[in-house]
Structures are given as C-alpha cells and as structure tokens.
Write a protein that holds these residues in place. Sequence first.
Motif, mmCIF file in Angstrom:
data_model
loop_
_atom_site.group_PDB
_atom_site.id
_atom_site.type_symbol
_atom_site.label_atom_id
_atom_site.label_comp_id
_atom_site.label_asym_id
_atom_site.label_seq_id
_atom_site.Cartn_x
_atom_site.Cartn_y
_atom_site.Cartn_z
ATOM 1 N N ALA A 1 0.760 -1.111 -0.031
ATOM 2 C CA ALA A 1 -0.124 -0.064 -0.090
ATOM 3 C C ALA A 1 0.696 1.373 0.092
ATOM 4 C CB ALA A 1 -1.130 -0.054 1.177
ATOM 5 N N VAL A 2 1.828 1.248 0.705
ATOM 6 C CA VAL A 2 3.022 2.617 0.839
ATOM 7 C C VAL A 2 3.477 2.603 -0.478
ATOM 8 C CG1 VAL A 2 4.971 3.093 1.589
ATOM 9 C CG2 VAL A 2 3.356 2.113 3.231
ATOM 10 N N PHE A 3 3.853 1.470 -1.204
ATOM 11 C CA PHE A 3 4.437 1.463 -2.562
ATOM 12 C C PHE A 3 3.548 1.905 -3.472
ATOM 13 C CE2 PHE A 3 5.294 -0.594 -6.629
ATOM 14 C CZ PHE A 3 6.693 -0.045 -6.853
ATOM 15 N N ASN A 4 2.349 1.623 -3.550
ATOM 16 C CA ASN A 4 1.384 2.099 -4.348
ATOM 17 C C ASN A 4 0.995 3.702 -4.168
ATOM 18 O OD1 ASN A 4 0.953 -0.389 -5.473
ATOM 19 N ND2 ASN A 4 -0.831 -0.903 -4.490
ATOM 20 N N ARG A 5 0.965 4.081 -2.863
ATOM 21 C CA ARG A 5 0.803 5.380 -2.811
ATOM 22 C C ARG A 5 1.742 6.222 -3.214
ATOM 23 N NH1 ARG A 5 2.960 8.236 1.637
ATOM 24 N NH2 ARG A 5 3.427 6.406 2.772
ATOM 25 N N LEU A 6 3.010 5.802 -2.975
ATOM 26 C CA LEU A 6 4.243 6.752 -3.728
ATOM 27 C C LEU A 6 4.017 6.834 -5.097
ATOM 28 C CD1 LEU A 6 7.028 5.581 -1.171
ATOM 29 C CD2 LEU A 6 5.982 7.654 -1.103
ATOM 30 N N LEU A 7 3.583 5.720 -5.652
ATOM 31 C CA LEU A 7 3.594 5.556 -7.232
ATOM 32 C C LEU A 7 2.752 6.867 -7.764
ATOM 33 C CD1 LEU A 7 3.271 1.782 -8.159
ATOM 34 C CD2 LEU A 7 5.232 3.373 -8.517
ATOM 35 N N GLU A 8 1.764 7.163 -6.824
ATOM 36 C CA GLU A 8 0.981 8.427 -7.515
ATOM 37 C C GLU A 8 1.684 9.797 -7.377
ATOM 38 O OE1 GLU A 8 -1.909 7.900 -8.758
ATOM 39 O OE2 GLU A 8 -1.510 5.632 -8.795
ATOM 40 N N ASP A 9 2.903 9.869 -6.749
ATOM 41 C CA ASP A 9 3.429 11.100 -6.603
ATOM 42 C C ASP A 9 3.817 11.692 -7.683
ATOM 43 O OD1 ASP A 9 6.178 12.751 -5.953
ATOM 44 O OD2 ASP A 9 5.100 12.682 -4.139
ATOM 45 N N PRO A 10 3.712 13.013 -8.219
ATOM 46 C CA PRO A 10 4.044 13.660 -9.497
ATOM 47 C C PRO A 10 5.451 13.175 -9.782
ATOM 48 C CG PRO A 10 2.700 15.013 -8.144
ATOM 49 C CD PRO A 10 3.101 13.810 -7.428
ATOM 50 N N ILE A 11 6.386 13.572 -8.799
ATOM 51 C CA ILE A 11 7.863 13.245 -9.165
ATOM 52 C C ILE A 11 8.254 11.872 -9.646
ATOM 53 C CG2 ILE A 11 10.031 13.785 -8.271
ATOM 54 C CD1 ILE A 11 9.079 15.795 -6.632
ATOM 55 N N VAL A 12 7.581 10.965 -9.031
ATOM 56 C CA VAL A 12 7.730 9.501 -8.936
ATOM 57 C C VAL A 12 7.336 9.176 -10.517
ATOM 58 C CG1 VAL A 12 7.162 7.139 -8.608
ATOM 59 C CG2 VAL A 12 7.804 8.767 -6.765
ATOM 60 N N LYS A 13 6.009 9.779 -10.883
ATOM 61 C CA LYS A 13 5.508 9.376 -12.107
ATOM 62 C C LYS A 13 6.393 9.962 -13.166
ATOM 63 C CE LYS A 13 0.479 8.934 -11.108
ATOM 64 N NZ LYS A 13 -0.783 9.432 -11.291
ATOM 65 N N LYS A 14 6.865 11.009 -13.049
ATOM 66 C CA LYS A 14 7.758 11.930 -14.107
ATOM 67 C C LYS A 14 9.190 11.056 -14.296
ATOM 68 C CE LYS A 14 9.736 16.374 -15.019
ATOM 69 N NZ LYS A 14 9.981 17.804 -14.660
ATOM 70 N N PHE A 15 9.536 10.458 -13.118
ATOM 71 C CA PHE A 15 10.857 9.942 -13.179
ATOM 72 C C PHE A 15 10.677 8.409 -13.895
ATOM 73 C CE2 PHE A 15 13.503 6.534 -11.424
ATOM 74 C CZ PHE A 15 14.959 7.212 -11.652
ATOM 75 N N LEU A 16 9.540 7.875 -13.680
ATOM 76 C CA LEU A 16 9.068 6.398 -14.421
ATOM 77 C C LEU A 16 8.985 6.736 -15.876
ATOM 78 C CD1 LEU A 16 7.061 4.766 -11.666
ATOM 79 C CD2 LEU A 16 9.437 4.342 -12.142
ATOM 80 N N ALA A 17 8.195 7.872 -16.154
ATOM 81 C CA ALA A 17 8.173 8.271 -17.514
ATOM 82 C C ALA A 17 9.427 8.589 -18.228
ATOM 83 C CB ALA A 17 7.084 9.154 -17.653
ATOM 84 N N TRP A 18 10.370 9.195 -17.606
ATOM 85 C CA TRP A 18 11.563 9.571 -18.306
ATOM 86 C C TRP A 18 12.666 8.211 -18.245
ATOM 87 C CZ3 TRP A 18 16.331 8.222 -15.578
ATOM 88 C CH2 TRP A 18 17.334 8.768 -16.344
ATOM 89 N N ASP A 19 12.598 7.154 -17.604
ATOM 90 C CA ASP A 19 13.153 5.976 -17.732
ATOM 91 C C ASP A 19 12.682 4.933 -18.633
ATOM 92 O OD1 ASP A 19 15.251 4.051 -17.494
ATOM 93 O OD2 ASP A 19 14.255 3.272 -15.516
ATOM 94 N N LYS A 20 12.617 5.535 -19.971
ATOM 95 C CA LYS A 20 12.021 4.634 -21.028
ATOM 96 C C LYS A 20 12.680 3.366 -21.224
ATOM 97 C CE LYS A 20 10.165 8.666 -23.427
ATOM 98 N NZ LYS A 20 8.686 8.434 -22.823
ATOM 99 N N LYS A 21 14.203 3.421 -21.245
ATOM 100 C CA LYS A 21 14.986 2.088 -21.287
ATOM 101 C C LYS A 21 14.832 1.122 -19.972
ATOM 102 C CE LYS A 21 18.028 4.255 -24.796
ATOM 103 N NZ LYS A 21 19.316 4.453 -25.069
ATOM 104 N N LEU A 22 14.014 1.683 -19.040
ATOM 105 C CA LEU A 22 14.141 0.853 -17.629
ATOM 106 C C LEU A 22 15.220 0.648 -17.231
ATOM 107 C CD1 LEU A 22 11.332 -1.522 -18.946
ATOM 108 C CD2 LEU A 22 11.061 0.769 -18.182
ATOM 109 N N GLU A 23 16.374 1.467 -17.159
ATOM 110 C CA GLU A 23 17.695 1.229 -16.784
ATOM 111 C C GLU A 23 17.724 1.481 -14.942
ATOM 112 O OE1 GLU A 23 20.850 2.693 -20.052
ATOM 113 O OE2 GLU A 23 19.538 4.077 -19.094
ATOM 114 N N VAL A 24 16.831 2.170 -14.766
ATOM 115 C CA VAL A 24 16.767 2.331 -13.282
ATOM 116 C C VAL A 24 15.626 1.774 -12.610
ATOM 117 C CG1 VAL A 24 17.384 4.074 -11.587
ATOM 118 C CG2 VAL A 24 18.167 4.558 -13.757
ATOM 119 N N SER A 25 14.601 1.530 -13.300
ATOM 120 C CA SER A 25 13.224 1.258 -12.707
ATOM 121 C C SER A 25 12.576 0.126 -13.355
ATOM 122 C CB SER A 25 12.446 2.636 -12.746
ATOM 123 O OG SER A 25 12.197 3.168 -13.858
ATOM 124 N N ASP A 26 13.049 -1.101 -13.693
ATOM 125 C CA ASP A 26 12.531 -1.993 -14.123
ATOM 126 C C ASP A 26 11.548 -2.741 -13.168
ATOM 127 O OD1 ASP A 26 14.457 -3.618 -13.054
ATOM 128 O OD2 ASP A 26 14.691 -5.190 -14.592
#
Length: 209
Positions: A79-104
């Motif tokens: 639940a904590v993990f899912n909550r943090l996934l909704e943070d705008p900065i986290v969303k922006k970071f995951l969208a930036w990492d298109k090659k999944l080098e840091v967030s697969d």
Amino acid sequence: MARRQPSSQADDQSSQPSSSGCPRQRPGCKRKRSVAFRVEVEGDPAAEAQDPWVVESLSGLKMKLKRQRVSSVLPEHHAVFNRLLEDPIVKKFLAWDKKLEVSDKYLLSMVIAYFSRAGFFSWQYHIIHFFIALYVASDMEEDNQAPKQAIFSFLYGKKHSQRPLFHKLCFQFIRSMGWKTRVTREECEQIQAFDPDLWVWGRDRTLLP
C-alpha cells in the motif's frame, strides 16, 4: 670350542640414538607413541580445517532466514509503494526512464522488499525513501551506475550540495535494514504475484524493442 656370547656393547649400541635423534629399534619391536606426539596430532591445524564447514552450514541457515523474510512483506508495504507511485515526481521519473535502466520491475520489487526490512511505520515512508530504496537496488544489481545519477536531478535539480545528505540517508536506511540489501529473483516474483495486475510490473526489459 665355546661359542662367543654377544657382548653387552652391542646391546648398548642398539639402544644408542641414531643420527636423526631417534633411538634405533630392535627387530620385532614396535615404537610406542609418546604423549607429546598424540597431543601434537590432536592439536594439528589440519584438524581445525573443518571449521569452515561449520561456517558453510551457518551460511545455509542464513539462506533459509532470507527466504522467511519474504513473508515479512505485508499488504501495508504494498500500500505504501502504491501510494508513492502516485506522487508526481515519481511518475515523471518513471516516464523518463524509457529504457528501464533504473526502474524495471525487479528493481521496483526490491523497493517493496526494502520497505519491509527497514521496519518503519507506513506513514513514515515518503518520496525520499522511494528513491533511496531504488538507488540502493540499482547499486546492488546494475553494472552501469550512470543512469541512477538521474535520481539527484529529479529530487534536487541542480543543487549538488544535497548529494552528501542523500548518501547519509542511504547509509541510515541500509543500517535500518540490518545491512541486508540482497533480494533474490524469487522474492521479487513473489512480491509481484501479490498484485500481478499492477501496471509497473509490465516494466520488463526483455520486452523492449
């Protein structure tokens, strides 16, 4: 004519020490091991060479304990993990990492595993803990360490003065986990199986074009 009897001198010579320092043995006689020799054998370092096998056994026990830690991942950690996934900065970071080098999906699974090991209350986890856990996971699993440096840009922008503080927080976070940063692939897959439809589990490098 009487046969000459062996002289006592011959007997004395047979009992004289040899050039090696050991007494000469008479034929048919067995040498008795001295107490000193038995002690030397019992204290032989070769006998102590079995100690590493005991350590190996303890290592096997640790492996079992690590497997038991999978059960320590509670629904509240998801639940904590899912909550943090909704943070705008986290969303922006995951969208930036298109090659999944840091967030697969495996590195993100390790974030949940680290949350369970750190032992914080659910309300104590913030965005900084998400990126700290992701940074440590990348440090453990990835050979290329350059992509994870982007975490600083998303957190602090161009303020390089904040990096020492981040590394200090990383150290404190790892210490709170008892220095146990290794997460097996099996643990990651069990974490993903808790909510297999979660969208981040689709971040699979093997599916990239």
